[in-house]
Design an enzyme around this catalytic site. Structure first.
Site, PDB file in Angstrom:
ATOM      1  N   CYS A  91      41.172 101.564  54.713  1.00 26.29           N
ATOM      2  CA  CYS A  91      40.435 100.005  54.826  1.00 26.29           C
ATOM      3  C   CYS A  91      39.571 100.639  53.637  1.00 26.29           C
ATOM      4  O   CYS A  91      39.129 101.108  53.430  1.00 26.29           O
ATOM      5  CB  CYS A  91      40.056 100.543  55.850  1.00 26.29           C
ATOM      6  SG  CYS A  91      39.638  98.148  55.919  1.00 26.29           S
TER       7      CYS A  91
ATOM      8  N   GLU B 179      39.849 108.274  61.160  1.00 26.71           N
ATOM      9  CA  GLU B 179      38.160 107.692  59.923  1.00 26.71           C
ATOM     10  C   GLU B 179      37.385 108.020  60.413  1.00 26.71           C
ATOM     11  O   GLU B 179      36.014 109.084  59.478  1.00 26.71           O
ATOM     12  CB  GLU B 179      38.059 106.446  60.707  1.00 26.71           C
ATOM     13  CG  GLU B 179      37.050 105.877  59.651  1.00 26.71           C
ATOM     14  CD  GLU B 179      35.946 104.286  60.594  1.00 26.71           C
ATOM     15  OE1 GLU B 179      35.149 103.892  60.256  1.00 26.71           O
ATOM     16  OE2 GLU B 179      36.820 103.788  61.200  1.00 26.71           O
TER      17      GLU B 179
ATOM     18  N   THR C 244      33.637 102.052  61.368  1.00 27.95           N
ATOM     19  CA  THR C 244      33.537 100.835  61.269  1.00 27.95           C
ATOM     20  C   THR C 244      34.529 100.375  62.419  1.00 27.95           C
ATOM     21  O   THR C 244      34.525  98.648  62.838  1.00 27.95           O
ATOM     22  CB  THR C 244      35.300 100.796  60.051  1.00 27.95           C
ATOM     23  OG1 THR C 244      36.182 101.300  60.781  1.00 27.95           O
ATOM     24  CG2 THR C 244      34.020 101.171  59.517  1.00 27.95           C
TER      25      THR C 244
ATOM     26  N   CYS D  39      33.434  96.887  60.871  1.00 33.37           N
ATOM     27  CA  CYS D  39      34.220  96.187  60.094  1.00 33.37           C
ATOM     28  C   CYS D  39      33.437  94.123  60.859  1.00 33.37           C
ATOM     29  O   CYS D  39      33.204  94.217  62.019  1.00 33.37           O
ATOM     30  CB  CYS D  39      35.126  96.445  59.796  1.00 33.37           C
ATOM     31  SG  CYS D  39      36.839  95.991  61.097  1.00 33.37           S
TER      32      CYS D  39
ATOM     33  N   SER E 225      44.435 103.915  69.685  1.00 31.68           N
ATOM     34  CA  SER E 225      43.533 102.534  68.870  1.00 31.68           C
ATOM     35  C   SER E 225      42.588 102.570  69.561  1.00 31.68           C
ATOM     36  O   SER E 225      41.935 101.309  70.178  1.00 31.68           O
ATOM     37  CB  SER E 225      44.399 101.085  68.909  1.00 31.68           C
ATOM     38  OG  SER E 225      43.465 100.264  67.854  1.00 31.68           O
TER      39      SER E 225
ATOM     40  N   SER F  47      44.649  96.823  65.123  1.00 29.52           N
ATOM     41  CA  SER F  47      46.302  96.968  64.681  1.00 29.52           C
ATOM     42  C   SER F  47      47.687  96.498  65.622  1.00 29.52           C
ATOM     43  O   SER F  47      48.669  96.882  65.007  1.00 29.52           O
ATOM     44  CB  SER F  47      46.598  98.464  64.890  1.00 29.52           C
ATOM     45  OG  SER F  47      45.656  99.107  66.004  1.00 29.52           O
TER      46      SER F  47
END
Length: 324
Positions: free
Chosen positions: A100, A130, A173, A203, A231, A275
């Protein structure tokens, strides 16, 4: 469930621009080069999406040594370390980056901070891809470890750094804004000279979805979040609702709904992590209606018009020659 039970549908919800981009990258690579296409880690954290891409010929792996030399690999939306990129090059893999752009922005920020001689504290969840990718932006051979990971204010209290005058922080994020704020507050109290990133690391999509759930939850006595268990941003949405004192559950799909959750509930809020595809949201709504819910009210919210460009090395790559 009473017949006058209503469903409130949060906005925005579901796919963000970074997730859209990552899925398109895998689909375009499959179209251009044919199966198999290898993807390091789940391209996005959603079982439905991953299963669909797997059916089209994507092979999801965790380590690059699982990929035959000379194959095509895609890095997931969560980003990868410098070591992974170097290994892909060493193995002669044709790599396309679905990281991303907002995660890439954090990686660039880390590089600038290190160039300025700063040690960096990352706020994030240990073991999340991440976090591993961002922590891996610091070369292992550097004299100082360079980066430290904290998840809670308690972690901040126990943190040992080399130079309290040369510190900065970044965040994963997909964190909860409120949780991140508490950790930042603890960092600033313990290290008054710590430097903040040039812009907020969390984000826009994470923030917008959390804000929408906060607003929606005030009018609900139950909140259902659509998202897969791994997630991060979907888990945070459930927590946002729970922190408002509202009963909240996260479901991978409609089959996970339990009728007992709905007893004596008047207003059920529904949202989805960044997602989770809209088809799963609609299936959840259909199941709720089958269980007795009536009207669906779509709430107004921030309109997202963000679009991220695809990698040029993919869009410019010649596809395979058509078979005769």
């Amino acid at each position: 469930m009473n017949k006058d039970t209503n469903i409130l549908l949060a906005n925005p919800r579901g796919f963000c621009a970074g997730v859209d981009r990552a899925i398109i990258i895998v689909e375009q690579a499959l179209e251009k080069f044919g199966a198999p296409i290898y993807v390091r880690h789940e391209v996005v954290h959603n079982k439905f999406v991953v299963d669909q891409l797997r059916a089209k010929g994507a092979i999801f792996i965790e380590e690059l040594d699982e990929i035959p030399a000379g194959s095509t690999v895609i890095f997931s939306a969560h980003g990868v370390s410098k070591a992974v990129r170097a290994e892909a090059e060493r193995r002669g893999l044709s790599a396309f980056d679905a990281t991303c752009p907002l995660v890439t922005k954090v990686h660039i920020e880390v590089a600038k901070m290190r160039k300025d001689g700063l040690e960096i504290i990352m706020i994030g969840h240990k073991g999340h891809p991440e976090v591993e990718g961002t922590m891996g932006q610091v070369e292992e051979q550097e004299d100082a470890s360079g980066m430290y990971l904290v998840e809670t204010p308690e972690d901040v209290a126990n943190l040992q750094v080399q130079n309290t005058d040369k510190l900065a922080y970044v965040t994963q994020t997909t964190l909860s804004l409120d949780d991140a704020a508490r950790v930042v507050d603890a960092l600033q109290k313990r290290f008054p000279k710590i430097k903040a990133p040039r812009s907020d690391s969390i984000c826009y999509a994470t923030q917008n979805r959390q804000d929408a759930v906060k607003i929606m939850a005030k009018d609900c006595d139950l909140v259902i979040i659509v998202g897969s268990p791994n997630s991060s941003n979907s888990n945070r949405l459930r927590e946002v609702a729970q922190n408002q004192g509202i009963e909240a559950y996260m479901v991978d799909n409609a089959s996970f709904l339990k009728p007992e959750w709905l007893l004596n509930k008047q207003r059920i809020g529904v949202s989805a992590g960044a997602s989770a595809p809209e088809i799963l949201v609609q299936e959840v709504i259909a199941k709720l209606q089958k269980l007795g819910a009536a009207q669906v009210q779509e709430l107004q919210g921030v309109v997202e018009n963000v679009v991220f460009q695809l990698p040029k090395n993919l869009t410019n790559a010649p596809g395979k020659s058509p078979s005769k």
